[in-house]
Each structure stands twice: as structure tokens, then as C-alpha cells.
Scaffold this motif. Structure first.
Motif, PDB file in Angstrom:
ATOM      1  N   ALA A  45       0.836  -1.210   0.000  1.00  0.00           N
ATOM      2  CA  ALA A  45       0.000   0.000   0.000  1.00  0.00           C
ATOM      3  C   ALA A  45       0.863   1.249   0.000  1.00  0.00           C
ATOM      4  N   ASP A  46       0.353   2.282  -0.638  1.00  0.00           N
ATOM      5  CA  ASP A  46       1.011   3.588  -0.630  1.00  0.00           C
ATOM      6  C   ASP A  46       0.252   4.487   0.346  1.00  0.00           C
ATOM      7  N   GLY A  47       0.641   4.433   1.604  1.00  0.00           N
ATOM      8  CA  GLY A  47      -0.054   5.190   2.630  1.00  0.00           C
ATOM      9  C   GLY A  47      -1.070   4.350   3.367  1.00  0.00           C
ATOM     10  N   ALA A  48      -1.809   5.000   4.248  1.00  0.00           N
ATOM     11  CA  ALA A  48      -2.796   4.307   5.074  1.00  0.00           C
ATOM     12  C   ALA A  48      -4.140   4.237   4.362  1.00  0.00           C
ATOM     13  N   PRO A  49      -4.835   3.101   4.445  1.00  0.00           N
ATOM     14  CA  PRO A  49      -6.176   3.000   3.845  1.00  0.00           C
ATOM     15  C   PRO A  49      -7.162   3.918   4.566  1.00  0.00           C
ATOM     16  N   SER A  50      -8.224   4.287   3.862  1.00  0.00           N
ATOM     17  CA  SER A  50      -9.304   5.074   4.459  1.00  0.00           C
ATOM     18  C   SER A  50     -10.623   4.355   4.202  1.00  0.00           C
ATOM     19  N   VAL A  51     -11.507   4.385   5.185  1.00  0.00           N
ATOM     20  CA  VAL A  51     -12.822   3.751   5.049  1.00  0.00           C
ATOM     21  C   VAL A  51     -13.744   4.716   4.305  1.00  0.00           C
ATOM     22  N   PHE A  52     -14.361   4.240   3.229  1.00  0.00           N
ATOM     23  CA  PHE A  52     -15.212   5.102   2.407  1.00  0.00           C
ATOM     24  C   PHE A  52     -16.681   4.711   2.445  1.00  0.00           C
ATOM     25  N   ALA A  53     -17.005   3.531   3.023  1.00  0.00           N
ATOM     26  CA  ALA A  53     -18.401   3.080   3.080  1.00  0.00           C
ATOM     27  C   ALA A  53     -18.515   1.936   4.075  1.00  0.00           C
ATOM     28  N   ARG A  54     -19.780   1.613   4.416  1.00  0.00           N
ATOM     29  CA  ARG A  54     -20.068   0.460   5.266  1.00  0.00           C
ATOM     30  C   ARG A  54     -21.229  -0.296   4.638  1.00  0.00           C
ATOM     31  N   ASN A  55     -21.339  -1.589   4.991  1.00  0.00           N
ATOM     32  CA  ASN A  55     -22.387  -2.406   4.398  1.00  0.00           C
ATOM     33  C   ASN A  55     -22.919  -3.398   5.419  1.00  0.00           C
ATOM     34  N   GLN A  56     -24.155  -3.800   5.218  1.00  0.00           N
ATOM     35  CA  GLN A  56     -24.846  -4.647   6.190  1.00  0.00           C
ATOM     36  C   GLN A  56     -25.549  -5.788   5.464  1.00  0.00           C
ATOM     37  N   LEU A  57     -25.670  -6.924   6.150  1.00  0.00           N
ATOM     38  CA  LEU A  57     -26.269  -8.106   5.542  1.00  0.00           C
ATOM     39  C   LEU A  57     -27.789  -8.074   5.577  1.00  0.00           C
ATOM     40  N   VAL A  58     -28.381  -8.741   4.590  1.00  0.00           N
ATOM     41  CA  VAL A  58     -29.805  -9.072   4.595  1.00  0.00           C
ATOM     42  C   VAL A  58     -29.934 -10.520   4.154  1.00  0.00           C
ATOM     43  N   ILE A  59     -31.130 -11.070   4.330  1.00  0.00           N
ATOM     44  CA  ILE A  59     -31.421 -12.408   3.809  1.00  0.00           C
ATOM     45  C   ILE A  59     -32.064 -12.230   2.441  1.00  0.00           C
ATOM     46  N   ALA A  60     -31.382 -12.684   1.406  1.00  0.00           N
ATOM     47  CA  ALA A  60     -31.934 -12.598   0.051  1.00  0.00           C
ATOM     48  C   ALA A  60     -32.801 -13.820  -0.208  1.00  0.00           C
ATOM     49  N   VAL A  61     -34.045 -13.577  -0.596  1.00  0.00           N
ATOM     50  CA  VAL A  61     -34.985 -14.653  -0.913  1.00  0.00           C
ATOM     51  C   VAL A  61     -35.619 -14.330  -2.263  1.00  0.00           C
ATOM     52  N   PRO A  62     -36.250 -15.302  -2.907  1.00  0.00           N
ATOM     53  CA  PRO A  62     -36.924 -14.997  -4.174  1.00  0.00           C
ATOM     54  C   PRO A  62     -37.911 -13.847  -4.007  1.00  0.00           C
ATOM     55  N   ARG A  63     -38.066 -13.076  -5.052  1.00  0.00           N
ATOM     56  CA  ARG A  63     -38.919 -11.887  -4.998  1.00  0.00           C
ATOM     57  C   ARG A  63     -40.310 -12.226  -4.457  1.00  0.00           C
ATOM     58  N   GLY A  64     -40.751 -11.422  -3.519  1.00  0.00           N
ATOM     59  CA  GLY A  64     -42.052 -11.651  -2.897  1.00  0.00           C
ATOM     60  C   GLY A  64     -41.986 -12.512  -1.649  1.00  0.00           C
ATOM     61  N   ASN A  65     -40.807 -13.101  -1.385  1.00  0.00           N
ATOM     62  CA  ASN A  65     -40.595 -13.915  -0.183  1.00  0.00           C
ATOM     63  C   ASN A  65     -41.661 -14.999  -0.029  1.00  0.00           C
ATOM     64  N   PRO A  66     -41.743 -15.941  -0.988  1.00  0.00           N
ATOM     65  CA  PRO A  66     -42.809 -16.946  -0.969  1.00  0.00           C
ATOM     66  C   PRO A  66     -42.790 -17.845   0.271  1.00  0.00           C
ATOM     67  N   ASN A  67     -41.596 -18.053   0.882  1.00  0.00           N
ATOM     68  CA  ASN A  67     -41.514 -18.910   2.065  1.00  0.00           C
ATOM     69  C   ASN A  67     -41.689 -18.141   3.369  1.00  0.00           C
ATOM     70  N   ARG A  68     -41.967 -16.843   3.249  1.00  0.00           N
ATOM     71  CA  ARG A  68     -42.228 -15.984   4.410  1.00  0.00           C
ATOM     72  C   ARG A  68     -41.088 -16.027   5.426  1.00  0.00           C
ATOM     73  N   VAL A  69     -39.893 -15.911   4.937  1.00  0.00           N
ATOM     74  CA  VAL A  69     -38.715 -15.862   5.814  1.00  0.00           C
ATOM     75  C   VAL A  69     -38.715 -14.518   6.540  1.00  0.00           C
ATOM     76  N   ALA A  70     -38.629 -14.585   7.875  1.00  0.00           N
ATOM     77  CA  ALA A  70     -38.660 -13.361   8.670  1.00  0.00           C
ATOM     78  C   ALA A  70     -37.377 -13.135   9.456  1.00  0.00           C
ATOM     79  N   GLY A  71     -36.557 -14.179   9.570  1.00  0.00           N
ATOM     80  CA  GLY A  71     -35.323 -14.048  10.343  1.00  0.00           C
ATOM     81  C   GLY A  71     -34.420 -15.241  10.122  1.00  0.00           C
ATOM     82  N   LEU A  72     -33.265 -15.213  10.788  1.00  0.00           N
ATOM     83  CA  LEU A  72     -32.271 -16.277  10.583  1.00  0.00           C
ATOM     84  C   LEU A  72     -32.790 -17.646  11.018  1.00  0.00           C
ATOM     85  N   ALA A  73     -33.610 -17.701  12.064  1.00  0.00           N
ATOM     86  CA  ALA A  73     -34.114 -18.994  12.536  1.00  0.00           C
ATOM     87  C   ALA A  73     -34.928 -19.710  11.474  1.00  0.00           C
TER      88      ALA A  73
END
Length: 261
Positions: free
Chosen positions: A109-137
């Protein structure tokens, strides 16, 4: 010395001075007299940045006529390996600090890195959520097929953290090398769900629905960026890193669903 001789000497001196200035200007690589950069800027970026950096790259080119942005998207771990093994690149944008640390630790690296963004997880399911997934369980039900990123990939490490925070144990049917691979399994109907970034689910909203879950707040990833030490276009590298932190680029990232650093 006669007046004519003094004039001649001054003209010669002025000519030499102008020649020296011209040589100095021509030796400035990757930039022009207005401060804009030129030439190719090669950016190695995490797969989850595909849509945002494609647009940011076009905007950078428009702001810097004569420049061209070449983008290489893959899992952050794979990109870090390529860089430390000598792959020619100007900029590295990682989806987590851990893979960036491998690059900085190798002295790439040429110098110190800088944080430019953050990101968060979601549960991706088929459009419309046919299995009604509401959480990790809900992902542990009988016959539910789940795709995760491999643990060395930032989205995989984040998924493990979130699952641990929820006290949920599940066995994925596939471990993918980047977040786009995990998302593709849902889009193709090969799995019922995948843990992916919010931004990726939003980009694929025609095919998938992103289900928010509270434990994702325990596994938010910082995205660092840095210019590389052996950059073929050092001026372009520094300019691109600076541009990613600018208001126009940050607006693109926010529109895609990234959080501010």
C-alpha cells in the motif's frame, strides 16, 4: 561586453531556461496542466462494489478527460492474493479491513487506507418472499437450502458473526467465493435464501427481496480503499481514491444502499 553581446547572451540564457521548463512539464506522469489525471487507472474492487464502482468509474472518466478506469471485481481475499503476488493495479477497495491488512502488511500500500463506506447483511430470498422468511431462525427449517459466502470472504465472515449473535446453526448447501455468487444461487432458484449485502439485494430487486434481520447490526463491514505502492499510474491512483471520498461518489454509494463511513 558590448550591448549587442549582452543581448545575445540574455537570449541564449532565456532559451535554455524555457527548454528546462518544458522538459519538467513533460515529465509529469498521469496528470495534465489543469490537475486532471490521464491514462489508465486499474482498480481492484470487492464484488459487492460492482454496480457502484462501475458508475463511479464512468463519472471519474468524465471529470478527467483522457483517463480510463479499468475495474477488476472479485472476492476481497482473491484480490488481496493477486496484489501481494504482484498483479499490476493502482487501487484496492476491499469489503473488509482484514483483507486490506494483508495488502498493507505485505508493504503493497502507498499510505494508510481510508474507510469510504459500510455495508450490512440481509437475507436474500426470491422476490415476494414466498416462504415468508422473517429471520435467521427460519433458515434452519427442514428442506431449506441456504447459500453463504466462504468464511475467508468478507460476506462469509460477517454471516458467521451474525449467525453466532443469533445463536443459529445452519449448514449451507454451498459456499461461494464472493457475494455475487451467493446471490446468483437465489436468482437461479438453486437455493431458498442467501446471506448477502443489502446493496446486492437492492441491485437485484427485480429478482430477489432483501429481508432485514436485527443481528446484521453486529456484523457491519467497513470498506477501506488505498492507492498501491507499485501503481503503474500513481497520480491516477491517488486521484481515484480521493474521488471515491468526494460528494458525488458518496452520493452514488448512498443511493446503492451503502452506509456512510
Amino acid at each position: 561586453m558590448s550591448t549587442r553581446a549582452r543581448v545575445a547572451a540574455l537570449l541564449v540564457a532565456a532559451g535554455l531556461a524555457l527548454t528546462g521548463c518544458g522538459t519538467g512539464d513533460e515529465g509529469v506522469a498521469g496528470g495534465d496542466e489543469d490537475g486532471r489525471v490521464t491514462g489508465t487507472v486499474t482498480v481492484f474492487a470487492a464484488a459487492s462494489l460492482t454496480e457502484s464502482f462501475t458508475r463511479i468509474g464512468r463519472d471519474f472518466e468524465a471529470a478527467n478527460p483522457g483517463s480510463s478506469v479499468t475495474l477488476n471485481f472479485a472476492g476481497s481475499a482473491a484480490l488481496a492474493n493477486q496484489i501481494t503476488q504482484g498483479a499490476p493495479a493502482d487501487v484496492f477497495a476491499s469489503a473488509a479491513p482484514a483483507n486490506m491488512a494483508r495488502v498493507t502488511g505485505a508493504g503493497s500500500a502507498d499510505g494508510a487506507p481510508s474507510v469510504f463506506a459500510r455495508n450490512q447483511l440481509v437475507i436474500a430470498v426470491p422476490r415476494g418472499n414466498p416462504n415468508r422468511v422473517a429471520g435467521l431462525a427460519d433458515l434452519t427449517g427442514p428442506g431449506v437450502k441456504v447459500a453463504l459466502c466462504a468464511e475467508q470472504v468478507p460476506c462469509g465472515a460477517a454471516a458467521r458473526t451474525a449467525l453466532g449473535a443469533a445463536g443459529v446453526a445452519l449448514t449451507p448447501v454451498t459456499l461461494e467465493q464472493d457475494v455475487k455468487g451467493a446471490l446468483a444461487k437465489v436468482r437461479l432458484g438453486e437455493v431458498d435464501a442467501a446471506l448477502v449485502y443489502r446493496t446486492d439485494a437492492r441491485a437485484a430487486s427485480a429478482d430477489v427481496t432483501g429481508v432485514e434481520f436485527p443481528e446484521s447490526a453486529r456484523a457491519i463491514n467497513d470498506y477501506p480503499i488505498v492507492a498501491l505502492k507499485d501503481a503503474p499510474n500513481p497520480a491516477g491512483a491517488q486521484a481515484f481514491v480521493a474521488y471515491v471520498g468526494s460528494a458525488p461518489a458518496q452520493a452514488v454509494l448512498a443511493e446503492a444502499g451503502f452506509q456512510a463511513p
